[in-house]
Design an enzyme around this catalytic site. Structure first.
Site, mmCIF file in Angstrom:
data_model
loop_
_atom_site.group_PDB
_atom_site.id
_atom_site.type_symbol
_atom_site.label_atom_id
_atom_site.label_comp_id
_atom_site.label_asym_id
_atom_site.label_seq_id
_atom_site.Cartn_x
_atom_site.Cartn_y
_atom_site.Cartn_z
ATOM 1 N N THR A 1 -8.495 2.451 9.037
ATOM 2 C CA THR A 1 -8.794 3.233 10.460
ATOM 3 C C THR A 1 -9.939 2.748 11.206
ATOM 4 O O THR A 1 -10.315 2.182 12.261
ATOM 5 C CB THR A 1 -9.044 4.700 10.181
ATOM 6 O OG1 THR A 1 -7.927 5.369 9.467
ATOM 7 C CG2 THR A 1 -9.105 5.438 11.273
ATOM 8 N N ASP B 1 2.701 4.789 -5.217
ATOM 9 C CA ASP B 1 2.173 6.290 -5.136
ATOM 10 C C ASP B 1 3.158 7.425 -5.556
ATOM 11 O O ASP B 1 4.077 7.755 -4.421
ATOM 12 C CB ASP B 1 1.658 6.466 -3.737
ATOM 13 C CG ASP B 1 1.053 7.668 -3.299
ATOM 14 O OD1 ASP B 1 1.235 8.260 -4.185
ATOM 15 O OD2 ASP B 1 0.568 7.849 -2.534
ATOM 16 N N ASP C 1 0.778 -1.287 -0.021
ATOM 17 C CA ASP C 1 -0.081 -0.079 -0.108
ATOM 18 C C ASP C 1 0.935 1.187 0.026
ATOM 19 O O ASP C 1 1.744 1.437 0.837
ATOM 20 C CB ASP C 1 -0.693 -0.158 1.191
ATOM 21 C CG ASP C 1 -1.913 0.840 1.320
ATOM 22 O OD1 ASP C 1 -2.376 1.661 0.107
ATOM 23 O OD2 ASP C 1 -2.359 1.395 2.527
ATOM 24 N N HIS C 2 0.723 2.205 -0.946
ATOM 25 C CA HIS C 2 1.430 3.542 -1.006
ATOM 26 C C HIS C 2 2.968 3.226 -1.087
ATOM 27 O O HIS C 2 3.667 3.720 -0.343
ATOM 28 C CB HIS C 2 1.251 4.393 0.014
ATOM 29 C CG HIS C 2 -0.308 4.836 0.211
ATOM 30 N ND1 HIS C 2 -0.792 5.930 -0.937
ATOM 31 C CD2 HIS C 2 -1.293 4.399 0.720
ATOM 32 C CE1 HIS C 2 -1.819 6.044 -0.722
ATOM 33 N NE2 HIS C 2 -2.437 5.376 0.206
ATOM 34 N N GLU D 1 -1.482 6.109 -8.381
ATOM 35 C CA GLU D 1 -2.414 7.210 -7.788
ATOM 36 C C GLU D 1 -2.183 8.442 -8.605
ATOM 37 O O GLU D 1 -1.055 9.138 -8.937
ATOM 38 C CB GLU D 1 -2.224 7.607 -6.306
ATOM 39 C CG GLU D 1 -3.064 8.726 -5.848
ATOM 40 C CD GLU D 1 -2.974 8.765 -4.404
ATOM 41 O OE1 GLU D 1 -2.945 7.520 -3.626
ATOM 42 O OE2 GLU D 1 -2.883 9.773 -3.684
ATOM 43 N N HIS E 1 -9.430 5.374 -2.022
ATOM 44 C CA HIS E 1 -8.748 5.352 -0.655
ATOM 45 C C HIS E 1 -9.471 5.950 0.265
ATOM 46 O O HIS E 1 -10.583 6.608 -0.060
ATOM 47 C CB HIS E 1 -7.277 5.937 -0.820
ATOM 48 C CG HIS E 1 -6.396 5.016 -1.474
ATOM 49 N ND1 HIS E 1 -5.307 4.472 -0.888
ATOM 50 C CD2 HIS E 1 -6.215 4.336 -2.715
ATOM 51 C CE1 HIS E 1 -4.539 3.743 -1.705
ATOM 52 N NE2 HIS E 1 -5.184 3.732 -2.985
ATOM 53 N N HIS F 1 -7.283 9.792 4.117
ATOM 54 C CA HIS F 1 -7.177 8.720 4.948
ATOM 55 C C HIS F 1 -7.496 9.065 6.372
ATOM 56 O O HIS F 1 -7.331 10.395 6.554
ATOM 57 C CB HIS F 1 -5.663 8.471 4.990
ATOM 58 C CG HIS F 1 -5.362 7.939 3.636
ATOM 59 N ND1 HIS F 1 -4.207 8.499 2.977
ATOM 60 C CD2 HIS F 1 -5.525 6.734 3.015
ATOM 61 C CE1 HIS F 1 -4.058 7.776 1.725
ATOM 62 N NE2 HIS F 1 -4.786 6.679 1.758
HETATM 63 P P1 13P Z 1 -8.684 4.728 5.984
HETATM 64 O O1 13P Z 1 -7.559 4.489 7.043
HETATM 65 O O2 13P Z 1 -9.167 6.014 6.059
HETATM 66 O O3 13P Z 1 -9.718 3.413 6.030
HETATM 67 O O4 13P Z 1 -7.970 4.814 4.603
HETATM 68 C C1 13P Z 1 -7.012 3.334 4.272
HETATM 69 C C2 13P Z 1 -6.408 3.537 2.906
HETATM 70 O O5 13P Z 1 -6.881 4.161 2.091
HETATM 71 C C3 13P Z 1 -5.059 2.901 2.974
HETATM 72 O O6 13P Z 1 -4.642 2.982 1.672
#
Ligand code: 13P
Length: 283
Positions: free
Chosen positions: A232, A106, A84-85, A136, A207, A179
Site C-alpha cells: 500500500t 496462505d 504472495d498469499h 501463515e 505482513h 494489510h
Molecule cells: P501493505 O499493503 O499493508 O503494505 O501489506 C502488504 C502485504 O502484506 C502483502 O502481503
C-alpha cells in the site's frame, strides 16, 4: 540474478536486518523497484498476489517480465520472485511451474490440521524444484478491518507445530499487523514474536508493512522479522505523484509520461525502506 529466498532470509535473520518484499503490479513498478534496489545494492523480494498475476496477464507473463528486466537492465542483485498469499496448492503449483522462485501458501483461514496438510503438499512440490516456501499462522486481516483482531493472532504452539510438521523455510505469524491502512497504532505482540523466534529460529515475516512506525519495525527485526511486506505504501506514493502530475498537466495523454510521473516518489519510498531495514549493500 533470480534466486529463492532461503539463503537471503537466513543471512538477514542471522545478521539481524530485514529484506524488503515489495508487491509488483505492472511492468513499470517492477522496473522501478529493480532499478532502485540495484542502485542501493540491496537484495529484494518481488511479491505478486494472485490478483496482480491475473491483472498482468498470467504467471508466464510475470516470469517473462521479471527475467527480461533482470537481463536487459543488467540487474546483478539477488532477486526473488515470490507468490504472495497463494490460496491453494494449485495456485502455488502454477507459480512454481512458471518459474517463480518462492511461494507463500496462505491456508491460514483453514483449521490448523488443514493448514498443515495443504502447506505440507506445497513444500513437497516446491522444495525439490529449489523453490522456497512461506506459510501463515493466525490470520492477517485486510483493509476492511484497519485493526487486527486479537483472536486471530498466531498462537506460539500452533506456529511451532505448523513449522515443524511442514518444513517451511519462513513463517508469517499474524501478530497484530493488517494489510492496508491502520485505524490507529498497530498493536504488535513483540513478546509472542520473540518467543516464536527463540523456539523456531527461522526467518519470520511481517505482513502489512505499510503504516507500521520505524521504531516498531526496528524492534520487530530484533524479534526475528527478516522479511517485511510492503504494498500500500508504494501504491500511495505512486498514485499521489501521478494524481498531482495529471492535475497539473491536463494536456498530457502519453501513458509513458503519466505512469512515469510516479517513478521518483516510488523510488524515494523504496530507498527509505531499504535504509530502515538495513539491507543496503547486503548483496
Ligand atoms: P501493505 O499493503 O499493508 O503494505 O501489506 C502488504 C502485504 O502484506 C502483502 O502481503
Amino acid at each position: 540474478m533470480l534466486v529463492n529466498a532461503k539463503e537471503m532470509l537466513n543471512k538477514a535473520h542471522n545478521e539481524k536486518y530485514a529484506i524488503a518484499h515489495f508487491n509488483i503490479n505492472n511492468l513499470e513498478w517492477t522496473r522501478f523497484i529493480l532499478e532502485e534496489c540495484q542502485k542501493q545494492n540491496s537484495p529484494v523480494i518481488l511479491g505478486v498476489s494472485e490478483g496482480a498475476i491475473k491483472y498482468i496477464g498470467g504467471e508466464d507473463v510475470v516470469v517473462s517480465i521479471v527475467k527480461s528486466l533482470i537481463k536487459d537492465l543488467n540487474i546483478t542483485i539477488p532477486v526473488v520472485l515470490h507468490l504472495d498469499h497463494g490460496s491453494s496448492f494449485e495456485s502455488c503449483k502454477r507459480a512454481v511451474d512458471a518459474g517463480f522462485t518462492s511461494v507463500m501458501i496462505d491456508a491460514s483461514s483453514h483449521s490448523l490440521e488443514e493448514n498443515i496438510a495443504i502447506t505440507k503438499s506445497v513444500v513437497a512440490y516446491a522444495h525439490p524444484k529449489n523453490v522456497s516456501v512461506e506459510a501463515e499462522i493466525g490470520h492477517v486481516g485486510g483493509e476492511e478491518d484497519g485493526v487486527a483482531d486479537e483472536l486471530a493472532y498466531a498462537k506460539v504452539e500452533d506456529a511451532v507445530t505448523l513449522t515443524k510438521e511442514t518444513g517451511i523455510d519462513f513463517l508469517a505469524p499474524a501478530l497484530g499487523s493488517v494489510h492496508g491502512l491502520y485505524k490507529g497504532e498497530p498493536k504488535l505482540d513483540f513478546d509472542r514474536m520473540q518467543k516464536i523466534n527463540e523456539i523456531l529460529n527461522i526467518p519470520l515475516v511481517l505482513h502489512g508493512g505499510t503504516g507500521i512506525g520505524d521504531d516498531l519495525i526496528r524492534k520487530a527485526i530484533t524479534c526475528g522479522i527478516s522479511k517485511l511486506n510492503i504494498n500500500t505504501e508504494l501504491q500511495i506514493a505512486w498514485s499521489n505523484a501521478v494524481r498531482d502530475f495529471v492535475t497539473n498537466n491536463q494536456g498530457v495523454y502519453d501513458p509513458r509520461k503519466v505512469i512515469k510521473a510516479g517513478e521518483m516518489a516510488m523510488k524515494e519510498a523504496i530507498c527509505k525502506k531499504l535504509e530502515l531495514l538495513g539491507c543496503v549493500d547486503k548483496v
